[in-house]
Write a protein that holds these residues in place. Sequence first.
Motif, mmCIF file in Angstrom:
data_model
loop_
_atom_site.group_PDB
_atom_site.id
_atom_site.type_symbol
_atom_site.label_atom_id
_atom_site.label_comp_id
_atom_site.label_asym_id
_atom_site.label_seq_id
_atom_site.Cartn_x
_atom_site.Cartn_y
_atom_site.Cartn_z
ATOM 1 N N LEU A 6 36.115 38.690 17.255
ATOM 2 C CA LEU A 6 36.367 40.002 18.075
ATOM 3 C C LEU A 6 36.130 39.681 19.467
ATOM 4 O O LEU A 6 35.723 38.673 20.123
ATOM 5 N N VAL A 7 36.739 40.580 20.347
ATOM 6 C CA VAL A 7 36.859 40.518 21.598
ATOM 7 C C VAL A 7 35.478 40.472 22.186
ATOM 8 O O VAL A 7 35.371 39.595 23.150
ATOM 9 N N ARG A 8 34.332 41.061 21.795
ATOM 10 C CA ARG A 8 32.971 40.695 22.187
ATOM 11 C C ARG A 8 32.277 39.292 21.750
ATOM 12 O O ARG A 8 31.399 38.984 22.344
ATOM 13 N N ASP A 9 33.293 38.651 20.955
ATOM 14 C CA ASP A 9 32.556 37.088 20.780
ATOM 15 C C ASP A 9 32.942 36.201 21.676
ATOM 16 O O ASP A 9 32.409 35.278 22.072
ATOM 17 N N LEU A 10 33.942 36.944 22.916
ATOM 18 C CA LEU A 10 34.258 35.847 23.998
ATOM 19 C C LEU A 10 33.795 36.551 25.334
ATOM 20 O O LEU A 10 33.791 37.574 25.373
ATOM 21 N N SER A 11 33.771 35.675 26.506
ATOM 22 C CA SER A 11 33.712 35.947 27.737
ATOM 23 C C SER A 11 34.936 36.665 28.138
ATOM 24 O O SER A 11 36.090 36.430 27.746
ATOM 25 N N GLU A 12 34.933 37.208 29.417
ATOM 26 C CA GLU A 12 36.122 37.497 29.807
ATOM 27 C C GLU A 12 37.189 36.444 30.252
ATOM 28 O O GLU A 12 38.239 36.365 29.897
ATOM 29 N N GLU A 13 36.464 35.480 30.625
ATOM 30 C CA GLU A 13 37.107 34.082 31.227
ATOM 31 C C GLU A 13 37.697 33.588 29.846
ATOM 32 O O GLU A 13 39.036 33.014 29.806
ATOM 33 N N GLN A 14 37.051 33.641 28.702
ATOM 34 C CA GLN A 14 37.521 32.783 27.629
ATOM 35 C C GLN A 14 38.825 33.871 27.045
ATOM 36 O O GLN A 14 39.643 33.374 26.386
ATOM 37 N N LEU A 15 38.551 35.245 27.027
ATOM 38 C CA LEU A 15 39.657 35.855 26.524
ATOM 39 C C LEU A 15 40.871 35.830 27.401
ATOM 40 O O LEU A 15 41.945 35.750 27.049
ATOM 41 N N LEU A 16 40.762 35.794 28.809
ATOM 42 C CA LEU A 16 42.013 35.590 29.429
ATOM 43 C C LEU A 16 42.721 34.193 29.376
ATOM 44 O O LEU A 16 43.857 34.050 29.195
ATOM 45 N N ALA A 17 41.905 33.367 29.024
ATOM 46 C CA ALA A 17 42.503 31.672 28.716
ATOM 47 C C ALA A 17 43.120 32.000 27.291
ATOM 48 O O ALA A 17 44.257 31.020 27.309
ATOM 49 N N ARG A 18 42.929 33.034 26.553
ATOM 50 C CA ARG A 18 43.773 33.047 25.279
ATOM 51 C C ARG A 18 44.995 33.566 25.684
ATOM 52 O O ARG A 18 45.988 33.274 24.891
ATOM 53 N N PHE A 19 45.103 34.602 26.396
ATOM 54 C CA PHE A 19 46.225 35.500 26.504
ATOM 55 C C PHE A 19 47.285 35.420 27.801
ATOM 56 O O PHE A 19 48.490 35.423 27.642
ATOM 57 N N GLY A 127 50.172 39.337 36.736
ATOM 58 C CA GLY A 127 48.688 39.562 36.808
ATOM 59 C C GLY A 127 48.114 40.895 36.261
ATOM 60 O O GLY A 127 49.003 41.478 35.499
ATOM 61 N N GLY A 128 47.072 41.486 36.692
ATOM 62 C CA GLY A 128 46.475 42.475 36.160
ATOM 63 C C GLY A 128 44.928 42.886 36.264
ATOM 64 O O GLY A 128 44.287 42.073 37.057
ATOM 65 N N ASP A 129 44.425 43.375 35.327
ATOM 66 C CA ASP A 129 43.020 43.660 35.128
ATOM 67 C C ASP A 129 42.484 43.588 33.719
ATOM 68 O O ASP A 129 43.481 44.138 32.910
ATOM 69 N N LEU A 130 41.193 43.402 33.473
ATOM 70 C CA LEU A 130 40.783 43.718 32.155
ATOM 71 C C LEU A 130 39.399 44.353 32.107
ATOM 72 O O LEU A 130 38.689 44.006 33.172
ATOM 73 N N SER A 131 39.278 45.231 31.280
ATOM 74 C CA SER A 131 38.098 45.895 31.252
ATOM 75 C C SER A 131 37.577 46.392 29.746
ATOM 76 O O SER A 131 38.447 46.368 28.846
ATOM 77 N N GLY A 132 36.388 46.606 29.517
ATOM 78 C CA GLY A 132 36.031 47.042 28.318
ATOM 79 C C GLY A 132 36.038 48.654 27.987
ATOM 80 O O GLY A 132 35.937 49.275 29.324
ATOM 81 N N GLY A 133 36.052 49.290 27.114
ATOM 82 C CA GLY A 133 36.027 50.825 26.836
ATOM 83 C C GLY A 133 36.196 51.177 25.570
ATOM 84 O O GLY A 133 36.211 50.359 24.544
ATOM 85 N N GLN A 134 35.975 52.395 25.305
ATOM 86 C CA GLN A 134 36.047 52.920 23.801
ATOM 87 C C GLN A 134 37.393 52.971 23.129
ATOM 88 O O GLN A 134 37.203 53.263 21.994
ATOM 89 N N MET A 135 38.480 52.905 23.776
ATOM 90 C CA MET A 135 39.799 52.756 23.337
ATOM 91 C C MET A 135 40.703 52.008 23.995
ATOM 92 O O MET A 135 40.387 51.662 25.189
ATOM 93 N N ILE A 136 41.698 51.553 23.379
ATOM 94 C CA ILE A 136 42.807 50.472 24.010
ATOM 95 C C ILE A 136 43.680 51.649 24.966
ATOM 96 O O ILE A 136 44.033 52.541 24.537
#
Length: 327
Positions: A6-19, A127-136
């Motif tokens: 799940l997304v919450r299993d990764l840090s922001e940098e780890q998630l960015l490194a995936r996609f 580029g872009g931005d990444l944030s957590g929230g209740q929906m996509i």
Amino acid sequence: MTDLELVRDLSEEQLLARFVPLLPTAASTIVGPGDDAAVVSAPDGRFVVSTDVLVEDRHFIRAWSTGYDVGWRAAMQNLADCAAMGSRATSLVVSLVIPGDLEVSWVTDLARGLADACGAHGAAVVGGDLSGGQMIVVAVTVHGDLAGRPPVLRSGAQPGDTVALAGVLGRSAAGLALLGAAVADPDPTLVAAFLRPDPPLEAGVRAGVAGASAMLDISDGLLRDAGRIARASGVTIDLLDPADSVPGDLAALSEAAGRLGIDPLTWVLTGGEDHGMLATFPAGVELPAGFRVIGSVRELGASSTARVTVAGAEPPVTGPGWDHFAG
């Protein structure tokens, strides 16, 4: 059985490194993802810019749409806005809001959908931005190159111009209706038209080169979007009888319409999100490849009200087309 990551299993940098490595690049990109901002070339000193957003449960439902589908749609609707100005898209910036319980694979699939949609047309995600929230939420900003040409606006249509269309009508609306009605074995072509629209982007560029007087992409329905050209230009848009001008579109929708008890003409005239190019061309201009005549531009007449008619009369069906705030 292995638990889903799940997304919450990764840090922001780890998630960015995936996609991020999955996103497309282009020669126009001088500085891509990784810095505070991207740098993109603007060969003629100008660039076209537009933005659009997809919100979960408003524009897509996860039960119907994969991450790939959403990435593809997010790219294509922005690429179509660029093409409708007569420009070619060069770069996209993508901001993503995602809940922590979303599968990481959904996010990487989103990146693949973006990459495939953009890569085929030479556009990069820079580029872009990444944030957590209740929906996509997927927010995309696109930049385009006019190659020295003037932009094609909605306000340039003149009486005597030809109204022409590149692309299809009603397919996306029909696909959405089939999904919403949970029809067994829905027409896969119509469903695909909603999930992964394939607008005629090159036709928009060709229209700009040919000297189109006005243009937009049909995102909210033929009647609604033709009305936008009519009001911006101060003219009447008179569409031909669809039975004569777009018989193939009506035929493609007939079976699905019969299953749902809907007049296919409703989808043709009011269905949105096929993102075809609706353009007007001065009399005598040879229509670019991919365009077909569907009407003409006329003077306002005695009413002095910009409007859309069909075969000289009021449209045979009514409907607002897509409206973000309609109930």
